[in-house]
Scaffold this motif. Structure first.
Motif, PDB file in Angstrom:
ATOM      1  N   ARG A  56       7.727  -7.334   2.013  1.00 16.01           N
ATOM      2  CA  ARG A  56       7.018  -7.961   0.898  1.00 16.01           C
ATOM      3  C   ARG A  56       5.680  -7.281   0.639  1.00 16.01           C
ATOM      4  O   ARG A  56       5.299  -7.048  -0.511  1.00 16.01           O
ATOM      5  CB  ARG A  56       6.795  -9.441   1.189  1.00 16.01           C
ATOM      6  CG  ARG A  56       6.068 -10.113   0.059  1.00 16.01           C
ATOM      7  CD  ARG A  56       5.878 -11.563   0.278  1.00 16.01           C
ATOM      8  NE  ARG A  56       5.142 -12.098  -0.861  1.00 16.01           N
ATOM      9  CZ  ARG A  56       4.706 -13.312  -0.934  1.00 16.01           C
ATOM     10  NH1 ARG A  56       4.910 -14.141   0.043  1.00 16.01           N
ATOM     11  NH2 ARG A  56       4.049 -13.713  -1.992  1.00 16.01           N
ATOM     12  N   LEU A 103       6.285  -4.096  -1.192  1.00 19.69           N
ATOM     13  CA  LEU A 103       6.595  -4.349  -2.601  1.00 19.69           C
ATOM     14  C   LEU A 103       5.347  -4.757  -3.384  1.00 19.69           C
ATOM     15  O   LEU A 103       5.168  -4.343  -4.541  1.00 19.69           O
ATOM     16  CB  LEU A 103       7.669  -5.432  -2.715  1.00 19.69           C
ATOM     17  CG  LEU A 103       9.073  -5.020  -2.289  1.00 19.69           C
ATOM     18  CD1 LEU A 103       9.993  -6.225  -2.278  1.00 19.69           C
ATOM     19  CD2 LEU A 103       9.615  -3.935  -3.186  1.00 19.69           C
ATOM     20  N   GLU A 104       4.492  -5.556  -2.765  1.00 20.17           N
ATOM     21  CA  GLU A 104       3.256  -5.950  -3.438  1.00 20.17           C
ATOM     22  C   GLU A 104       2.359  -4.738  -3.700  1.00 20.17           C
ATOM     23  O   GLU A 104       1.720  -4.639  -4.747  1.00 20.17           O
ATOM     24  CB  GLU A 104       2.505  -6.989  -2.607  1.00 20.17           C
ATOM     25  CG  GLU A 104       3.122  -8.363  -2.667  1.00 20.17           C
ATOM     26  CD  GLU A 104       2.416  -9.374  -1.787  1.00 20.17           C
ATOM     27  OE1 GLU A 104       1.529  -8.974  -0.994  1.00 20.17           O
ATOM     28  OE2 GLU A 104       2.747 -10.559  -1.884  1.00 20.17           O
ATOM     29  N   ARG A 136       3.438  -1.690  -4.208  1.00 17.18           N
ATOM     30  CA  ARG A 136       4.055  -0.958  -5.319  1.00 17.18           C
ATOM     31  C   ARG A 136       3.740  -1.624  -6.652  1.00 17.18           C
ATOM     32  O   ARG A 136       3.479  -0.941  -7.649  1.00 17.18           O
ATOM     33  CB  ARG A 136       5.571  -0.887  -5.127  1.00 17.18           C
ATOM     34  CG  ARG A 136       5.988   0.114  -4.080  1.00 17.18           C
ATOM     35  CD  ARG A 136       7.478   0.260  -4.016  1.00 17.18           C
ATOM     36  NE  ARG A 136       7.998   0.776  -5.276  1.00 17.18           N
ATOM     37  CZ  ARG A 136       9.274   0.728  -5.626  1.00 17.18           C
ATOM     38  NH1 ARG A 136      10.152   0.196  -4.814  1.00 17.18           N
ATOM     39  NH2 ARG A 136       9.672   1.223  -6.771  1.00 17.18           N
ATOM     40  N   VAL A 137       3.761  -2.953  -6.671  1.00 20.86           N
ATOM     41  CA  VAL A 137       3.467  -3.666  -7.916  1.00 20.86           C
ATOM     42  C   VAL A 137       2.013  -3.449  -8.310  1.00 20.86           C
ATOM     43  O   VAL A 137       1.696  -3.252  -9.487  1.00 20.86           O
ATOM     44  CB  VAL A 137       3.789  -5.167  -7.765  1.00 20.86           C
ATOM     45  CG1 VAL A 137       3.227  -5.975  -8.918  1.00 20.86           C
ATOM     46  CG2 VAL A 137       5.296  -5.374  -7.673  1.00 20.86           C
ATOM     47  N   ARG A 138       1.116  -3.495  -7.321  1.00 14.53           N
ATOM     48  CA  ARG A 138      -0.302  -3.258  -7.621  1.00 14.53           C
ATOM     49  C   ARG A 138      -0.508  -1.850  -8.174  1.00 14.53           C
ATOM     50  O   ARG A 138      -1.338  -1.632  -9.045  1.00 14.53           O
ATOM     51  CB  ARG A 138      -1.153  -3.443  -6.359  1.00 14.53           C
ATOM     52  CG  ARG A 138      -1.756  -4.824  -6.282  1.00 14.53           C
ATOM     53  CD  ARG A 138      -2.709  -4.941  -5.118  1.00 14.53           C
ATOM     54  NE  ARG A 138      -1.960  -5.498  -4.000  1.00 14.53           N
ATOM     55  CZ  ARG A 138      -1.836  -4.951  -2.803  1.00 14.53           C
ATOM     56  NH1 ARG A 138      -2.428  -3.826  -2.520  1.00 14.53           N
ATOM     57  NH2 ARG A 138      -1.134  -5.529  -1.868  1.00 14.53           N
ATOM     58  N   MET A 169       1.534  -0.295  -9.995  1.00 15.49           N
ATOM     59  CA  MET A 169       2.124  -0.215 -11.329  1.00 15.49           C
ATOM     60  C   MET A 169       1.394  -1.077 -12.351  1.00 15.49           C
ATOM     61  O   MET A 169       1.866  -1.222 -13.474  1.00 15.49           O
ATOM     62  CB  MET A 169       3.586  -0.649 -11.278  1.00 15.49           C
ATOM     63  CG  MET A 169       4.489   0.285 -10.554  1.00 15.49           C
ATOM     64  SD  MET A 169       6.148  -0.355 -10.647  1.00 15.49           S
ATOM     65  CE  MET A 169       7.043   0.955  -9.883  1.00 15.49           C
ATOM     66  N   LYS A 170       0.298  -1.665 -12.001  1.00  8.80           N
ATOM     67  CA  LYS A 170      -0.446  -2.498 -12.949  1.00  8.80           C
ATOM     68  C   LYS A 170      -0.910  -1.639 -14.124  1.00  8.80           C
ATOM     69  O   LYS A 170      -1.121  -0.440 -13.999  1.00  8.80           O
ATOM     70  CB  LYS A 170      -1.669  -3.145 -12.283  1.00  8.80           C
ATOM     71  CG  LYS A 170      -1.321  -4.200 -11.275  1.00  8.80           C
ATOM     72  CD  LYS A 170      -0.829  -5.444 -11.943  1.00  8.80           C
ATOM     73  CE  LYS A 170      -0.594  -6.509 -10.872  1.00  8.80           C
ATOM     74  NZ  LYS A 170       0.114  -7.621 -11.357  1.00  8.80           N
ATOM     75  N   ASN A 223       9.517   6.704 -11.365  1.00 11.04           N
ATOM     76  CA  ASN A 223      10.042   5.404 -10.936  1.00 11.04           C
ATOM     77  C   ASN A 223      11.261   4.989 -11.753  1.00 11.04           C
ATOM     78  O   ASN A 223      12.221   4.433 -11.216  1.00 11.04           O
ATOM     79  CB  ASN A 223       8.962   4.328 -11.032  1.00 11.04           C
ATOM     80  CG  ASN A 223       7.943   4.451  -9.923  1.00 11.04           C
ATOM     81  OD1 ASN A 223       8.236   4.988  -8.854  1.00 11.04           O
ATOM     82  ND2 ASN A 223       6.738   3.965 -10.167  1.00 11.04           N
TER      83      ASN A 223
END
Length: 102
Positions: free
Chosen positions: A62, A65-66, A68-70, A72-73, A85
């Motif tokens: 997790r 993944l967090e 990676r999301v940060r 992609m902001k 990606n």
């Protein structure tokens, strides 16, 4: 006057201790092998260790993944990263590209 005397049997004296021993043996047996006995405690501890390891692995996944999301902001992305990606997610490559699988 006649009195009738009853002789006590040797076995009659053993009835109460025998019953007590049987009940005690029953409870001792279930304290060792029952659903919440000593053996079950060891199994529960092993199962808890397995679940804790699985939980740690899920927490690490997790967090990755967090991250990676940060990354992609909006405002932090570059076109190369978006393209990379998207290609990785869709398994798409151009004719002139070389794909190296790891």
């Amino acid at each position: 006057m006649h009195t009738i005397q009853k002789r006590t049997s040797f076995l009659a004296k053993l009835i109460v201790p025998a019953m007590t021993s049987a009940v005690l043996a029953y409870f001792v047996l279930h304290a060792e092998t029952g659903q919440y006995g000593s053996e079950a405690k060891v199994a529960f501890a092993r199962q808890l260790a397995e679940h804790n390891a699985e939980y740690s692995e899920l927490v690490a996944t997790r967090e990755a993944l967090e991250r990676r999301v940060r990354a992609m902001k909006d405002g932090t992305l570059e076109k190369d990263m978006i393209d990379e990606n998207a290609r990785r997610a869709l398994n798409v490559a151009r004719d002139d590209e070389i794909v190296i699988l790891r």
